[in-house]
Design a protein around this motif. Structure first.
Motif, PDB file in Angstrom:
ATOM      1  N   LYS A  62      34.688  62.119  11.104  1.00 40.23           N
ATOM      2  CA  LYS A  62      34.783  60.780  11.696  1.00 40.23           C
ATOM      3  C   LYS A  62      33.812  59.816  11.012  1.00 40.23           C
ATOM      4  O   LYS A  62      34.162  58.680  10.710  1.00 40.23           O
ATOM      5  CB  LYS A  62      34.491  60.835  13.194  1.00 40.23           C
ATOM      6  CG  LYS A  62      35.607  61.435  14.008  1.00 40.23           C
ATOM      7  CD  LYS A  62      35.224  61.491  15.484  1.00 40.23           C
ATOM      8  CE  LYS A  62      36.306  62.146  16.316  1.00 40.23           C
ATOM      9  NZ  LYS A  62      35.928  62.257  17.737  1.00 40.23           N
ATOM     10  N   ALA A  63      32.586  60.280  10.764  1.00 35.23           N
ATOM     11  CA  ALA A  63      31.591  59.434  10.095  1.00 35.23           C
ATOM     12  C   ALA A  63      32.039  59.082   8.679  1.00 35.23           C
ATOM     13  O   ALA A  63      31.911  57.928   8.249  1.00 35.23           O
ATOM     14  CB  ALA A  63      30.232  60.133  10.067  1.00 35.23           C
ATOM     15  N   LEU A  64      32.577  60.049   7.953  1.00 38.44           N
ATOM     16  CA  LEU A  64      33.082  59.790   6.605  1.00 38.44           C
ATOM     17  C   LEU A  64      34.221  58.778   6.639  1.00 38.44           C
ATOM     18  O   LEU A  64      34.258  57.843   5.833  1.00 38.44           O
ATOM     19  CB  LEU A  64      33.550  61.093   5.948  1.00 38.44           C
ATOM     20  CG  LEU A  64      34.190  60.956   4.568  1.00 38.44           C
ATOM     21  CD1 LEU A  64      33.230  60.331   3.559  1.00 38.44           C
ATOM     22  CD2 LEU A  64      34.687  62.309   4.086  1.00 38.44           C
ATOM     23  N   LYS A  65      35.143  58.940   7.567  1.00 37.96           N
ATOM     24  CA  LYS A  65      36.264  58.008   7.692  1.00 37.96           C
ATOM     25  C   LYS A  65      35.767  56.600   7.980  1.00 37.96           C
ATOM     26  O   LYS A  65      36.248  55.627   7.389  1.00 37.96           O
ATOM     27  CB  LYS A  65      37.232  58.452   8.779  1.00 37.96           C
ATOM     28  CG  LYS A  65      38.454  57.544   8.886  1.00 37.96           C
ATOM     29  CD  LYS A  65      39.393  58.002   9.965  1.00 37.96           C
ATOM     30  CE  LYS A  65      40.637  57.150  10.066  1.00 37.96           C
ATOM     31  NZ  LYS A  65      40.430  55.721  10.107  1.00 37.96           N
ATOM     32  N   ASP A  66      34.790  56.468   8.877  1.00 38.42           N
ATOM     33  CA  ASP A  66      34.229  55.147   9.193  1.00 38.42           C
ATOM     34  C   ASP A  66      33.630  54.494   7.948  1.00 38.42           C
ATOM     35  O   ASP A  66      33.815  53.298   7.714  1.00 38.42           O
ATOM     36  CB  ASP A  66      33.158  55.261  10.282  1.00 38.42           C
ATOM     37  CG  ASP A  66      33.739  55.581  11.654  1.00 38.42           C
ATOM     38  OD1 ASP A  66      34.968  55.437  11.848  1.00 38.42           O
ATOM     39  OD2 ASP A  66      32.958  56.002  12.535  1.00 38.42           O
ATOM     40  N   ILE A  67      32.917  55.289   7.142  1.00 43.25           N
ATOM     41  CA  ILE A  67      32.325  54.753   5.912  1.00 43.25           C
ATOM     42  C   ILE A  67      33.413  54.339   4.929  1.00 43.25           C
ATOM     43  O   ILE A  67      33.379  53.246   4.364  1.00 43.25           O
ATOM     44  CB  ILE A  67      31.375  55.786   5.277  1.00 43.25           C
ATOM     45  CG1 ILE A  67      30.143  55.992   6.167  1.00 43.25           C
ATOM     46  CG2 ILE A  67      30.965  55.360   3.869  1.00 43.25           C
ATOM     47  CD1 ILE A  67      29.297  57.195   5.791  1.00 43.25           C
ATOM     48  N   LEU A  68      34.400  55.212   4.732  1.00 47.11           N
ATOM     49  CA  LEU A  68      35.478  54.907   3.781  1.00 47.11           C
ATOM     50  C   LEU A  68      36.279  53.681   4.200  1.00 47.11           C
ATOM     51  O   LEU A  68      36.734  52.916   3.349  1.00 47.11           O
ATOM     52  CB  LEU A  68      36.402  56.115   3.618  1.00 47.11           C
ATOM     53  CG  LEU A  68      35.790  57.325   2.919  1.00 47.11           C
ATOM     54  CD1 LEU A  68      36.767  58.492   2.943  1.00 47.11           C
ATOM     55  CD2 LEU A  68      35.363  56.992   1.507  1.00 47.11           C
ATOM     56  N   ASP A  69      36.429  53.482   5.502  1.00 52.56           N
ATOM     57  CA  ASP A  69      37.167  52.315   5.997  1.00 52.56           C
ATOM     58  C   ASP A  69      36.458  51.006   5.665  1.00 52.56           C
ATOM     59  O   ASP A  69      37.092  49.948   5.643  1.00 52.56           O
ATOM     60  CB  ASP A  69      37.389  52.418   7.509  1.00 52.56           C
ATOM     61  CG  ASP A  69      38.475  53.414   7.881  1.00 52.56           C
ATOM     62  OD1 ASP A  69      39.259  53.820   6.994  1.00 52.56           O
ATOM     63  OD2 ASP A  69      38.526  53.799   9.069  1.00 52.56           O
ATOM     64  N   THR A  70      35.148  51.046   5.392  1.00 48.89           N
ATOM     65  CA  THR A  70      34.397  49.822   5.098  1.00 48.89           C
ATOM     66  C   THR A  70      34.345  49.521   3.599  1.00 48.89           C
ATOM     67  O   THR A  70      33.884  48.457   3.207  1.00 48.89           O
ATOM     68  CB  THR A  70      32.956  49.904   5.626  1.00 48.89           C
ATOM     69  OG1 THR A  70      32.235  50.899   4.885  1.00 48.89           O
ATOM     70  CG2 THR A  70      32.925  50.216   7.111  1.00 48.89           C
ATOM     71  N   ILE A  71      34.787  50.455   2.781  1.00 48.94           N
ATOM     72  CA  ILE A  71      34.677  50.306   1.324  1.00 48.94           C
ATOM     73  C   ILE A  71      35.928  49.654   0.750  1.00 48.94           C
ATOM     74  O   ILE A  71      37.042  50.060   1.059  1.00 48.94           O
ATOM     75  CB  ILE A  71      34.469  51.689   0.661  1.00 48.94           C
ATOM     76  CG1 ILE A  71      33.147  52.306   1.107  1.00 48.94           C
ATOM     77  CG2 ILE A  71      34.525  51.579  -0.860  1.00 48.94           C
ATOM     78  CD1 ILE A  71      32.959  53.742   0.643  1.00 48.94           C
ATOM     79  N   ASP A  72      35.706  48.650  -0.097  1.00 51.60           N
ATOM     80  CA  ASP A  72      36.808  48.074  -0.867  1.00 51.60           C
ATOM     81  C   ASP A  72      36.831  48.815  -2.191  1.00 51.60           C
ATOM     82  O   ASP A  72      36.000  48.578  -3.075  1.00 51.60           O
ATOM     83  CB  ASP A  72      36.604  46.572  -1.074  1.00 51.60           C
ATOM     84  CG  ASP A  72      37.791  45.932  -1.786  1.00 51.60           C
ATOM     85  OD1 ASP A  72      38.644  46.666  -2.329  1.00 51.60           O
ATOM     86  OD2 ASP A  72      37.855  44.701  -1.802  1.00 51.60           O
ATOM     87  N   ILE A  73      37.751  49.731  -2.342  1.00 51.71           N
ATOM     88  CA  ILE A  73      37.809  50.616  -3.505  1.00 51.71           C
ATOM     89  C   ILE A  73      37.908  49.824  -4.807  1.00 51.71           C
ATOM     90  O   ILE A  73      37.326  50.187  -5.825  1.00 51.71           O
ATOM     91  CB  ILE A  73      38.966  51.627  -3.371  1.00 51.71           C
ATOM     92  CG1 ILE A  73      38.683  52.552  -2.188  1.00 51.71           C
ATOM     93  CG2 ILE A  73      39.166  52.420  -4.644  1.00 51.71           C
ATOM     94  CD1 ILE A  73      39.830  53.458  -1.810  1.00 51.71           C
ATOM     95  N   ASP A  74      38.636  48.713  -4.777  1.00 50.54           N
ATOM     96  CA  ASP A  74      38.801  47.902  -5.989  1.00 50.54           C
ATOM     97  C   ASP A  74      37.497  47.279  -6.450  1.00 50.54           C
ATOM     98  O   ASP A  74      37.366  46.901  -7.621  1.00 50.54           O
ATOM     99  CB  ASP A  74      39.862  46.827  -5.765  1.00 50.54           C
ATOM    100  CG  ASP A  74      41.236  47.422  -5.565  1.00 50.54           C
ATOM    101  OD1 ASP A  74      41.532  48.477  -6.166  1.00 50.54           O
ATOM    102  OD2 ASP A  74      42.038  46.843  -4.800  1.00 50.54           O
ATOM    103  N   ASP A  75      36.507  47.143  -5.553  1.00 43.73           N
ATOM    104  CA  ASP A  75      35.219  46.562  -5.912  1.00 43.73           C
ATOM    105  C   ASP A  75      34.240  47.584  -6.462  1.00 43.73           C
ATOM    106  O   ASP A  75      33.174  47.220  -6.959  1.00 43.73           O
ATOM    107  CB  ASP A  75      34.579  45.879  -4.699  1.00 43.73           C
ATOM    108  CG  ASP A  75      35.271  44.550  -4.368  1.00 43.73           C
ATOM    109  OD1 ASP A  75      35.998  44.031  -5.221  1.00 43.73           O
ATOM    110  OD2 ASP A  75      35.064  44.063  -3.229  1.00 43.73           O
ATOM    111  N   LEU A  76      34.573  48.871  -6.393  1.00 47.75           N
ATOM    112  CA  LEU A  76      33.680  49.907  -6.888  1.00 47.75           C
ATOM    113  C   LEU A  76      33.686  49.937  -8.411  1.00 47.75           C
ATOM    114  O   LEU A  76      34.733  49.835  -9.042  1.00 47.75           O
ATOM    115  CB  LEU A  76      34.084  51.282  -6.339  1.00 47.75           C
ATOM    116  CG  LEU A  76      33.961  51.485  -4.836  1.00 47.75           C
ATOM    117  CD1 LEU A  76      34.462  52.868  -4.465  1.00 47.75           C
ATOM    118  CD2 LEU A  76      32.528  51.315  -4.371  1.00 47.75           C
TER     119      LEU A  76
END
Length: 78
Positions: A62-76
């Protein structure tokens, strides 16, 4: 060294395939008869050999999912 016992309870998906045709998978795995956890690692085609991986409890997932939901992959910058 003690033998590690495992049971893949459910295959949740394949993330990718390596050059040696092993697949990086997300599975629900029971290790040594314990309660199943989310597991991410490489497996050979017969699920007899495995690479190093990561095992997550439901809370960690759940914690990993919450973090991934906040990341804009295209900005990495990767």
């Amino acid at each position: 060294m003690a033998e590690i016992k495992f049971e893949i309870v459910e295959n949740l998906g394949v993330i990718g395939t390596s050059t040696k045709n092993w697949t990086k998978e997300i599975n629900l795995v029971s290790w040594n008869g314990r309660k199943a956890k989310i597991d991410i690692r490489d497996w050979d085609e017969n699920h007899e050999k495995m690479g190093k991986g990561i095992t997550l409890s439901k809370e960690e997932l759940k914690a990993l999912k919450d973090i991934l939901d906040t990341i804009d992959i295209d900005d990495l910058d990767m």
